[in-house]
Scaffold this motif. Structure first.
Motif, mmCIF file in Angstrom:
data_model
loop_
_atom_site.group_PDB
_atom_site.id
_atom_site.type_symbol
_atom_site.label_atom_id
_atom_site.label_comp_id
_atom_site.label_asym_id
_atom_site.label_seq_id
_atom_site.Cartn_x
_atom_site.Cartn_y
_atom_site.Cartn_z
ATOM 1 N N ASN A 1 -9.086 5.207 19.107
ATOM 2 C CA ASN A 1 -9.890 4.336 18.246
ATOM 3 C C ASN A 1 -10.390 4.798 16.821
ATOM 4 O OD1 ASN A 1 -10.055 2.522 20.404
ATOM 5 N ND2 ASN A 1 -11.757 3.839 21.489
ATOM 6 N N ILE A 2 -9.693 5.665 16.339
ATOM 7 C CA ILE A 2 -9.558 6.042 14.817
ATOM 8 C C ILE A 2 -8.646 5.322 14.175
ATOM 9 C CG2 ILE A 2 -9.509 7.980 13.201
ATOM 10 C CD1 ILE A 2 -10.325 9.716 15.657
ATOM 11 N N VAL A 3 -9.002 4.433 13.434
ATOM 12 C CA VAL A 3 -7.947 3.439 12.517
ATOM 13 C C VAL A 3 -8.127 3.870 10.991
ATOM 14 C CG1 VAL A 3 -7.165 1.051 11.975
ATOM 15 C CG2 VAL A 3 -8.161 1.669 14.286
ATOM 16 N N LEU A 4 -7.004 4.155 10.244
ATOM 17 C CA LEU A 4 -7.049 4.468 8.886
ATOM 18 C C LEU A 4 -6.790 3.118 8.278
ATOM 19 C CD1 LEU A 4 -5.036 7.750 8.931
ATOM 20 C CD2 LEU A 4 -7.460 7.773 8.898
ATOM 21 N N PRO A 5 -7.390 3.354 6.951
ATOM 22 C CA PRO A 5 -7.319 1.897 5.987
ATOM 23 C C PRO A 5 -5.903 1.783 6.024
ATOM 24 C CG PRO A 5 -8.960 3.254 5.315
ATOM 25 C CD PRO A 5 -8.435 3.949 6.227
ATOM 26 N N GLU A 6 -5.478 0.456 5.755
ATOM 27 C CA GLU A 6 -4.052 0.224 5.377
ATOM 28 C C GLU A 6 -3.506 0.638 4.226
ATOM 29 O OE1 GLU A 6 -1.409 -2.148 6.834
ATOM 30 O OE2 GLU A 6 -2.734 -1.775 8.844
ATOM 31 N N ALA A 7 -4.500 0.568 2.965
ATOM 32 C CA ALA A 7 -4.088 1.044 1.876
ATOM 33 C C ALA A 7 -3.622 2.712 1.751
ATOM 34 C CB ALA A 7 -5.311 1.021 0.866
ATOM 35 N N LEU A 8 -4.068 3.351 2.942
ATOM 36 C CA LEU A 8 -3.645 4.930 3.103
ATOM 37 C C LEU A 8 -2.714 5.272 4.038
ATOM 38 C CD1 LEU A 8 -7.328 6.307 2.953
ATOM 39 C CD2 LEU A 8 -5.698 5.984 1.158
ATOM 40 N N ILE A 9 -1.955 4.195 4.649
ATOM 41 C CA ILE A 9 -1.038 4.628 5.386
ATOM 42 C C ILE A 9 0.381 3.904 5.009
ATOM 43 C CG2 ILE A 9 -2.630 4.989 7.242
ATOM 44 C CD1 ILE A 9 -1.815 2.407 8.589
ATOM 45 N N LYS A 10 0.430 2.866 3.918
ATOM 46 C CA LYS A 10 1.472 2.414 3.549
ATOM 47 C C LYS A 10 2.017 2.637 2.138
ATOM 48 C CE LYS A 10 1.295 -1.357 6.833
ATOM 49 N NZ LYS A 10 1.226 -3.006 6.838
ATOM 50 N N ALA A 11 3.267 2.653 1.710
ATOM 51 C CA ALA A 11 3.721 2.793 0.392
ATOM 52 C C ALA A 11 3.221 1.473 -0.650
ATOM 53 C CB ALA A 11 5.292 2.957 0.525
ATOM 54 N N PRO A 12 3.251 1.515 -1.782
ATOM 55 C CA PRO A 12 3.031 0.568 -2.737
ATOM 56 C C PRO A 12 3.854 -0.679 -2.537
ATOM 57 C CG PRO A 12 2.830 2.668 -3.860
ATOM 58 C CD PRO A 12 3.326 2.920 -2.624
ATOM 59 N N SER A 13 4.991 -0.560 -2.203
ATOM 60 C CA SER A 13 6.046 -1.681 -1.904
ATOM 61 C C SER A 13 5.539 -2.262 -0.652
ATOM 62 C CB SER A 13 7.366 -1.080 -2.026
ATOM 63 O OG SER A 13 7.706 -0.163 -0.932
ATOM 64 N N GLN A 14 4.931 -1.641 0.158
ATOM 65 C CA GLN A 14 4.529 -2.448 1.571
ATOM 66 C C GLN A 14 3.223 -2.935 1.420
ATOM 67 O OE1 GLN A 14 5.227 1.330 3.783
ATOM 68 N NE2 GLN A 14 7.141 0.618 4.675
ATOM 69 N N GLY A 15 2.292 -2.876 0.174
ATOM 70 C CA GLY A 15 1.035 -3.146 0.187
ATOM 71 C C GLY A 15 -0.047 -2.439 0.434
#
Length: 467
Positions: free
Chosen positions: A135-149
Motif C-alpha cells: 500500500n505504498i504508491v509513488l506519484p505518477e510523476a516520479l515513476i514515468k519518463a517525460p514522454s510517458q507523462g
C-alpha cells in the motif's frame, strides 16, 4: 590510413593497469552467475514454453547453452592468453587490429550500456509493484519518463546511483555484495524447485514438442525449439562480463577460464531444472503470463509466492545491473587507456584503486537514459550485439592460432578449430532468427560508431602515435 586500421597490439596477459588484483575464481564465477540469472528465469521460461517450444523449452535452453558454451571456450582461451580488461574489445585489438577492435568496443557499449538502462527500468517496475503490495504508491510523476507523462523514473535513476557509489568504493566490496545477493536469489530458486517438484504431473510434458523444431507462421512469427533457443538466449546475456575483470583477477590465466566455464555450466543446469519443473506442474499453454513462476506457485496453493518471486526478481536484477555497470566501466577504461576515447577517464584513484572518473561518467549517462528515456524495443538490440561479440571472439581464436601460433596459451580449446567454428555457426544461426528491425537498429548503431572512430579515435589513438 589502411595500415593504421589493421595495426594490432601485442598480447599482454600480465599487464599492470593499476587496478587492484583481488578477485578469485569463485568471485569471477559468481560475477557471471550474478549477471546471467535475472528475470529470465522468472519470466522468460514461461513465455518461451507457451509461445515457442512447449515443454521442449528445456531443449531450447540446451541449444542456447551449447552455443554460449562454444563462445565461452573461445573467451576462456583468449582471456588466458591475451588478457586485458576490455573483453572482446581487447581480444579484437590483438587479433584484427584497431578498427575492428573499436567496432567491437562500440557494440559492447550497446550490450552493457543499453542493457543496464533496460534492466534498471525492469527493476524499477518490480520495485514499484512490490511497494504497491504494501500500500505504498509513488506519484505518477516520479515513476514515468517525460514522454510517458511523468517527470522522471526515479527508482530506475536512483538504483543506478546506488550501484555506481558501490563500484566507486572498490571492486572487492562490489564483489562481496554481488556474492551475497546471488545467494539470496539462488535460495529463492531452490525454494521454488523444492516446492514445485512435489507436484509434478508428467502428463503436462505431453506432447513434449508441440511446435516442432522450427516453423514460420503466416504472420512471419517463428516457432519451435530452435526459435525458442533464439528467444531464451537472453537468459545467457552477460556471462561474458567475467572477461572484463581480467585486470582485477588474482591469477587471470587460471581463474578467468574457470570463472567463465563454471558460471555458464551452472546457469545452464539451473535454467533446465526450472523450465522442466515449471512445465511439469502447469500446462505449458497457461504460462504466457508476466510472472509464470508466481502463477505456478499460486496455482499450487502457495499464496505467499508473489512475495517470494518479488524477492528473487529484485535481488536478481540488482546483481545483473551491478555486473553490467562493472563491465561497462572496464570496457570504457580499456578504450580510454588506448586513446580511443578521452584519456581523462583512464585515471585510477590511488586510494580505492578504481577508475572513479569512468565510473561516474557511466553513472551519469546510464542513470539519465534509465530515468528519462523509455527504451522500448531498443533493448532488443542488446541481444544481437551480444551474439556479434560471441562470433568475433570465436573468429579471433582461429585468427590468432594462425598469426601467432607460439603465443603462450595456458588454456587451449580442445579440437581446434572445430569448437570456434561451431561457435560461429551456432551464434550466427541464432542471429539469423532475430527480427529484421533488430538488424536495422544494429546497423545504425555500428554506423554511428564508425563515424565517431574516424572523427576522433583514429587521430588520438596511442598505438598510432607510438608508431
Amino acid at each position: 590510413m589502411f595500415a593504421q586500421l589493421l595495426r594490432t597490439k601485442p598480447a599482454d596477459p600480465h599487464g599492470h593497469s593499476g587496478l587492484k588484483k583481488c578477485l578469485s575464481a569463485f568471485d569471477l564465477a559468481l560475477l557471471g552467475i550474478g549477471c546471467a540469472i535475472g528475470t529470465g528465469i522468472f519470466v522468460l521460461t514461461g513465455i518461451a514454453a507457451a509461445t515457442q517450444s512447449g515443454p521442449a523449452v528445456v531443449l531450447s535452453f540446451v541449444f542456447a547453452g551449447v552455443a554460449s558454451g562454444f563462445a565461452a571456450l573461445a573467451y576462456a582461451e583468449l582471456a588466458a592468453s591475451v588478457g586485458g580488461s576490455g573483453s572482446a574489445y581487447g581480444y579484437s585489438y590483438v587479433a584484427f587490429g584497431e578498427f575492428i577492435a573499436w567496432v567491437m568496443g562500440w557494440i559492447l557499449l550497446l550490450e552493457y550500456g543499453v542493457g543496464a538502462a533496460a534492466v534498471a527500468n525492469g527493476w524499477a517496475g518490480y520495485f514499484i509493484n512490490t511497494l504497491a503490495n504494501f500500500n505504498i504508491v509513488l506519484p505518477e510523476a516520479l515513476i514515468k519518463a517525460p514522454s510517458q507523462g511523468g517527470i522522471i523514473n526515479l527508482p530506475a535513476f536512483g538504483i543506478i546511483w546506488v550501484l555506481t557509489l558501490l563500484l566507486i568504493s572498490g571492486v572487492k566490496q562490489s564483489s562481496q555484495f554481488n556474492n551475497i545477493i546471488v545467494a539470496v536469489k539462488l535460495s529463492t530458486i531452490v525454494i521454488f524447485i523444492a516446492l514445485a517438484s512435489m507436484h509434478l504431473n508428467t502428463d503436462n510434458w505431453t506432447p513434449f514438442m508441440p511446435f516442432g523444431w522450427f516453423d514460420t507462421l503466416d504472420n512471419g512469427k517463428t516457432i519451435g525449439v530452435l526459435a525458442g533457443a533464439s528467444l531464451v538466449f537472453f537468459a545467457y546475456f552477460g556471462f561474458d562480463a567475467v572477461s572484463t575483470a581480467a585486470d582485477e583477477a588474482k591469477n587471470p590465466q587460471r581463474d578467468l577460464p574457470i570463472g567463465l566455464l563454471a558460471s555458464l555450466v551452472f546457469c545452464t543446469v539451473v535454467y533446465i531444472l526450472v523450465s522442466g519443473v515449471l512445465t511439469g506442474v502447469v500446462p505449458y499453454g497457461e504460462l504466457n503470463v508476466s510472472s509464470p513462476v508466481a502463477y505456478a506457485l499460486s496455482k499450487l496453493g502457495y499464496t505467499w509466492s508473489s512475495t517470494l518471486v518479488a524477492t528473487g526478481v529484485l535481488a536478481g536484477l540488482i546483481t545483473v545491473l551491478l555486473v553490467l555497470l562493472y563491465g561497462l566501466t572496464r570496457i570504457l577504461f580499456a578504450m580510454s587507456r588506448d586513446g580511443l576515447i578521452s584519456p581523462f577517464f583512464s585515471t585510477i584513484n590511488p586510494d580505492r584503486q578504481t577508475p572513479v572518473r569512468i565510473i561516474l561518467l557511466c553513472g551519469i549517462v546510464v542513470s539519465l537514459v534509465a530515468g528519462f528515456i523509455p527504451l522500448g524495443q531498443l533493448a532488443e538490440t542488446v541481444n544481437i550485439g551480444t551474439l556479434a561479440s560471441f562470433v568475433m571472439v570465436c573468429v579471433g581464436v582461429i585468427v590468432l592460432r594462425i598469426r601467432q601460433p607460439d603465443l603462450p596459451r595456458p588454456f587451449k580449446n580442445p579440437w581446434n578449430p572445430l569448437v570456434p567454428v561451431l561457435g560461429i555457426l551456432s551464434c550466427g544461426a541464432l542471429m539469423a532468427f532475430l527480427p529484421t528491425e533488430t538488424w536495422h537498429r544494429f546497423g545504425w548503431w555500428v554506423a554511428a560508431g564508425v563515424v565517431f572512430y574516424f572523427s576522433y579515435s583514429i587521430r588520438h589513438s596511442k598505438l598510432r602515435k607510438a608508431a
